[in-house]
Design an enzyme around this catalytic site. Sequence first.
Site, mmCIF file in Angstrom:
data_model
loop_
_atom_site.group_PDB
_atom_site.id
_atom_site.type_symbol
_atom_site.label_atom_id
_atom_site.label_comp_id
_atom_site.label_asym_id
_atom_site.label_seq_id
_atom_site.Cartn_x
_atom_site.Cartn_y
_atom_site.Cartn_z
ATOM 1 N N ARG A 36 -10.321 -17.548 8.297
ATOM 2 C CA ARG A 36 -9.505 -18.056 7.187
ATOM 3 C C ARG A 36 -9.780 -17.324 5.871
ATOM 4 O O ARG A 36 -9.526 -17.839 4.797
ATOM 5 C CB ARG A 36 -9.692 -19.564 6.999
ATOM 6 N N LYS A 89 -0.015 -7.780 -1.274
ATOM 7 C CA LYS A 89 0.752 -7.855 -0.034
ATOM 8 C C LYS A 89 -0.038 -7.237 1.118
ATOM 9 O O LYS A 89 -0.618 -6.168 0.976
ATOM 10 C CB LYS A 89 2.081 -7.101 -0.166
ATOM 11 N N GLU A 147 7.049 7.036 -4.473
ATOM 12 C CA GLU A 147 6.768 5.773 -5.170
ATOM 13 C C GLU A 147 6.636 5.989 -6.676
ATOM 14 O O GLU A 147 7.048 5.138 -7.477
ATOM 15 C CB GLU A 147 5.487 5.136 -4.613
ATOM 16 N N GLU A 173 7.024 -12.835 -5.272
ATOM 17 C CA GLU A 173 8.288 -12.133 -5.042
ATOM 18 C C GLU A 173 9.480 -13.081 -4.912
ATOM 19 O O GLU A 173 10.288 -13.008 -3.982
ATOM 20 C CB GLU A 173 8.181 -11.244 -3.786
ATOM 21 N N ARG A 217 9.762 -9.426 -9.050
ATOM 22 C CA ARG A 217 8.987 -8.496 -8.216
ATOM 23 C C ARG A 217 9.860 -7.744 -7.222
ATOM 24 O O ARG A 217 9.493 -6.652 -6.752
ATOM 25 C CB ARG A 217 7.867 -9.246 -7.491
ATOM 26 N N ASN A 248 11.103 -3.070 -4.756
ATOM 27 C CA ASN A 248 11.657 -2.633 -3.478
ATOM 28 C C ASN A 248 12.756 -1.586 -3.652
ATOM 29 O O ASN A 248 13.489 -1.295 -2.699
ATOM 30 C CB ASN A 248 12.216 -3.843 -2.711
ATOM 31 N N HIS A 292 13.713 0.778 -0.890
ATOM 32 C CA HIS A 292 13.024 0.330 0.322
ATOM 33 C C HIS A 292 13.946 -0.393 1.312
ATOM 34 O O HIS A 292 13.596 -0.490 2.490
ATOM 35 C CB HIS A 292 11.863 -0.594 -0.039
ATOM 36 N N HIS A 319 13.218 1.262 4.629
ATOM 37 C CA HIS A 319 12.533 0.631 5.754
ATOM 38 C C HIS A 319 13.383 0.708 7.028
ATOM 39 O O HIS A 319 12.851 0.853 8.138
ATOM 40 C CB HIS A 319 12.218 -0.831 5.438
ATOM 41 N N HIS A 333 7.056 6.993 5.212
ATOM 42 C CA HIS A 333 7.494 6.005 4.232
ATOM 43 C C HIS A 333 8.091 6.674 2.994
ATOM 44 O O HIS A 333 9.170 6.294 2.527
ATOM 45 C CB HIS A 333 6.307 5.129 3.825
#
Length: 356
Positions: free
Chosen positions: A120, A142, A184, A236, A240, A244, A247, A251, A263
Amino acid sequence: MRTFNAEMSKSYRVYIGRKILRTTATHLKKLGFSSRAVIITNKTVNKLYGSILEENLNKNGFEILLIEVPDTERSKSMGTALRIYDELISHRIEREAPVIAFGGGVVGDLAGYVSATFLRGLPLIHLPTTLLAQVDSCIGGKTAVNYLNFKNIVGVFKNPEIVLIDPDLLQTLPEREIKNGVAEIIKYGVIGDPSLFSLLEKRMDDIFESDPLFLEEIIYRCCKIKIDIVEKDERETGLRRILNYGHTIGHAIETASNFAISHGEAVAIGMCAAGRIAEKLGIFNDVERQERLIKIAGFSINLSNFDVEDLIRIMHFDKKVKNSKINFVLPRRIGDVVIRDNIPKKILLETIKGLR
């Protein structure tokens, strides 16, 4: 050295500076860690820098469990996570042992996911080794693994205890990996920093020549942009999502290529697509400027080997889909973007076909 706080639900400090790798143990001890540590890395990074990190930790009294994963996107999987769990169990790793993510984006995502879910939650340390990870993925909390060939579809939010960014680690980075990070960096210029975009137009060569002082400046600016955004919207739900940019289609390209396209290459094409969609909607006039910079960075803007309908199908499985509508981050000008979920399919089809 540059340092600043990331004020999240769990705040942490980010350090950017040359030779930080050799001070890892000092930072861990300041955080209260002193006995065992887990390093998750890949073969390439381990061969180049693993001995430096291990020696630094061992000299300061740490017992190390080093776990090496293949240097490929395929490592970011449930299967690899399960194998790491087996290692942690067999070595009786306890909750107080920090997990050091020592690698690029794949290692950071994988190690973050494992640290968030084993017992956990184990403490997470980011020590990114690629330009992409240093300017982007090590910040923001993330973590994810790929599943059923869908990228980042299983994951959790997990903030690190600390982020240690050493630009000197980029000196051995292959050009393709530098390009991944450059995509990026261009993204950050388009979504929120027109002066950064202009700087890239003038000094792109300095990135590929791995000028350490210039890289430190670029990394700092990108991290600050991301932190400023994530502090306002950690989970997000709104702002936020602009991170992306490029993306959504990117993706889908990665998935459709079975991750043969990197990527950065996919995001570069995705940014070109987003720019052209925005132009067709009449909200963006800098398509040529954006694509010129992307080409200067060495990217090919070509989707000739892809089925258009297949890309759109994959996009509908994207995490950013809401109410069955695909969200697109679209530029209005360099430094300003907007999120739209009502792109006519005709425009989307025309745009993707125009990139073939």
